[in-house]
Structures are given as structure tokens and as C-alpha cells.
Design a protein around this motif. Structure first.
Motif, short mmCIF file in Angstrom:
data_model
loop_
_atom_site.label_atom_id
_atom_site.label_comp_id
_atom_site.label_asym_id
_atom_site.label_seq_id
_atom_site.Cartn_x
_atom_site.Cartn_y
_atom_site.Cartn_z
N ALA A 26 60.72 66.36 24.69
CA ALA A 26 59.87 65.09 24.20
C ALA A 26 59.68 63.97 25.38
CB ALA A 26 59.90 64.69 22.87
N VAL A 27 60.81 63.74 25.64
CA VAL A 27 61.15 62.75 26.75
C VAL A 27 60.59 63.10 27.97
CG1 VAL A 27 62.87 61.40 28.03
CG2 VAL A 27 63.06 61.50 25.78
N PHE A 130 70.46 62.45 26.73
CA PHE A 130 69.23 62.04 26.08
C PHE A 130 69.33 61.78 24.74
CE2 PHE A 130 67.85 64.35 29.87
CZ PHE A 130 66.70 63.85 30.12
N THR A 131 68.80 60.77 24.24
CA THR A 131 68.69 60.39 22.74
C THR A 131 67.33 60.80 22.11
OG1 THR A 131 67.89 58.07 23.06
CG2 THR A 131 70.29 58.53 23.22
N ASP A 136 64.95 56.40 26.98
CA ASP A 136 65.41 57.59 28.00
C ASP A 136 64.64 57.42 29.44
OD1 ASP A 136 67.37 58.38 26.20
OD2 ASP A 136 66.40 60.00 25.36
N LEU A 137 63.33 57.34 28.96
CA LEU A 137 62.40 57.39 30.28
C LEU A 137 63.02 56.36 31.34
CD1 LEU A 137 59.05 57.17 28.29
CD2 LEU A 137 59.91 59.16 29.62
N ASP A 138 63.62 55.30 31.03
CA ASP A 138 63.89 54.34 31.88
C ASP A 138 65.40 54.64 32.80
OD1 ASP A 138 62.02 52.32 31.39
OD2 ASP A 138 63.07 51.34 29.76
N ARG A 139 65.91 55.62 32.14
CA ARG A 139 67.35 56.41 32.69
C ARG A 139 66.90 57.53 34.00
NH1 ARG A 139 68.92 56.37 27.30
NH2 ARG A 139 70.15 54.50 26.89
#
Length: 295
Positions: A26-27, A130-131, A136-139
Motif C-alpha cells: 500500500a505504501v 514499514f509500518t 512511511d512515504l517520507d522514509r
């Protein structure tokens, strides 16, 4: 919300489907959307996956896996558990959902191309934890992607669109590559939580406050200095201190402590930070403790 770059100017946006709207799928689908591509469909079976897809992929149709594959004109992203991947690929191929011109990319770290059989595709593994949350997108920007593919040009474009850097991994090296990441990241979580539990037992009310600066410094030093960053009683050969540790820590924590202490001693000796003669009492203490814990 995301620092993921937009798709490069002049490159046609991809029509993408995601099978497995878990924490990773999903991320990454959301990251592809943010980069200017179009995730048109996703397969989400569990309630948690459907909720995640609704939050991160609101414009994607939630469909069965074979219909997602048919809707994915350019790229089909498979983000399913490692042990399920071969079955998912075989099932999609058997239904005729996969077709020429479509790239199938899986996110497994352990698998390479063999799991795809005759399907045109790539192994595309993000070296990140990932959580399943939007944070998570910023990582993603700047992370490495373990990639195995015959089409490096397409993979380079895709990874660049996600703000990452490709790390080319040979097919037969995939298990070792993944073992390194799992050993470092997954076991680190266990180790940190074990340390926090011991501090609570010792009466420390806020273990995170105590551990955070110490662990951040240790990680930074290890990445910069390698084995030269080793400190503590094992690297000094302080057998008496180690014996005190082993006398007090809970029985369930002893095997892990012993294994890590022995490996730390081996690395300290190999790096020249601990002389073999100084290590002898320490190794004897660890051996005796190992025998005692096995009784």
C-alpha cells in the motif's frame, strides 16, 4: 505529505496494479501515485488491508488479484509474503491474467527472478522497514533498493521515480542479501526490546530515554567505524563483569546474550581490539555459562 519526486519529465506515467495491500504494497502504491504514476487497482483481502488501501490508495479499485493483474497495463506490483509468492505468480499465470509487455515486480528480498518463472519481471526490494502508515512515504527518498532484473534501464527509472538508489543484487545472492537486512533490522528490534525489558527490571521507569542516545551513538559509530566501534566488557575481556551479567539476567535472555557475546569476542579478536590471551578467561566464562544454561 511525501518527498517522493514526480515522474521524470517526458516519461509516460505507468498504469499500475498492486496485489497485496499490506504494509509494503500500500505504501509503495501510494509512492508510485505520488511520483505521477496511476495505481488503478489493488487486491486487499483482510480488513486491515482494505482499510490501508482506502487510506493510501483511495482512487484504486479493490478487485480480486487476477482482475488487478488485468488492469495493470504496465506494472504489476506483487507485495505478498515470501512463501506465498510462487503460488500467486503461478495462479495469475494460470488464469491468463498476465500478458506480454507487462512488467511484474515483486518486493521480496529473499527471492530473485526464479520465483517468477517465465514471467517478465524483476525483484524490487526496498531496504526499509514499514509500518503501513503515510509517514512511511517520507522514509523512501534516498533508500537503497535491492534489484535483480535483466532490464536495468526500466528498473533505474522506477527506482529513481521513487527517490531511491538501485543496488544490483545477483540472483544467487538474494538469500544472503536478505539475511543481512533481516539480521540487522529485525534482530535489532528484538535486541533493543530485550535491553528495555532488562532496564525495567532494574527499576528504570523510562528505558527509551536511557537507551536512545546510547543506541544512536552505537549505530552511528558502527556504520562509520566498523569493528573499531566495539566497546564494553566483552571487547575488554572483562570476564568478571560478564559473569555478573549472566548471574542476573533472566534465563530466557541468557542464550541470546551468550551468542552475541561470543560473536562480539570473535570480532574483537579479529579486529585486534582484544588479545587472545586476554580473551581466554572471558571465553571460559561464556563456555561455562553455556553448559549451565543447557542443563
Amino acid at each position: 505529505m511525501s518527498a517522493v519526486p514526480r515522474a521524470r519529465i517526458g516519461a509516460r506515467p505507468l498504469v499500475v496494479g498492486v496485489v497485496g495491500a499490506g504494509r509494503v504494497g500500500a505504501v509503495l502504491g501510494a509512492a508510485l501515485n505520488a511520483a505521477g504514476h496511476h495505481v488503478v487497482a489493488a487486491a486487499a483481502v483482510s480488513a486491515a488491508s482494505r482499510d490501508r488501501a482506502a487510506r493510501l490508495l483511495p482512487e484504486a479499485a479493490i478487485l480480486p488479484a487476477d482482475e488487478v493483474a488485468r488492469a495493470a497495463d504496465d506494472l504489476l506490483l506483487l507485495s505478498v509474503p515470501d512463501d506465498a509468492l510462487a503460488g500467486v505468480v503461478a495462479g495469475l499465470a494460470a488464469t491468463g491474467a498476465l500478458r506480454a509487455g507487462q512488467v511484474v515486480a515483486h518486493t521480496s528480498g529473499a527471492h530473485g527472478l526464479a520465483v517468477l518463472g517465465d514471467v517478465n519481471g524483476m525483484a524490487l526490494h526496498p531496504a526499509m522497514t514499514f509500518t503501513g502508515a503515510g509517514a512511511d512515504l517520507d522514509r523512501l527518498p534516498g533508500i537503497a533498493w535491492g534489484v535483480t532484473t535483466p532490464d536495468r534501464a526500466f528498473a533505474t527509472r522506477l527506482v529513481a521515480d521513487l527517490g531511491g538508489v538501485p543496488e544490483w543484487v545477483a540472483e544467487d545472492a538474494r538469500p544472503l542479501y536478505h539475511a543481512a537486512l533481516a539480521h540487522g533490522a529485525n534482530h535489532l528490534v528484538t535486541l533493543v526490546n530485550e535491553a528495555a525489558d532488562l532496564l525495567r527490571t532494574a527499576g528504570v521507569e523510562d528505558p527509551a530515554r536511557v537507551l536512545a542516545p546510547l543506541l544512536r551513538a552505537a549505530l552511528d559509530n558502527a556504520l562509520r567505524l566498523g569493528d573499531a566501534a566495539l566497546t564494553g566488557p566483552v571487547s575488554r575481556g572483562d570476564a568478571g563483569t560478564v559473569r555478573k551479567h549472566l548471574d542476573r539476567i533472566p534465563a530466557e535472555s541468557v542464550p541470546a546474550y551468550l551468542a552475541l557475546a561470543r560473536r562480539t569476542a570473535d570480532r574483537a579478536i579479529a579486529a585486534g581490539r582484544l588479545r587472545p590471551q586476554d580473551a581466554a578467561p572471558l571465553m571460559d566464562a561464556l563456555s561455562r555459562a553455556a553448559v549451565g544454561s543447557a542443563l
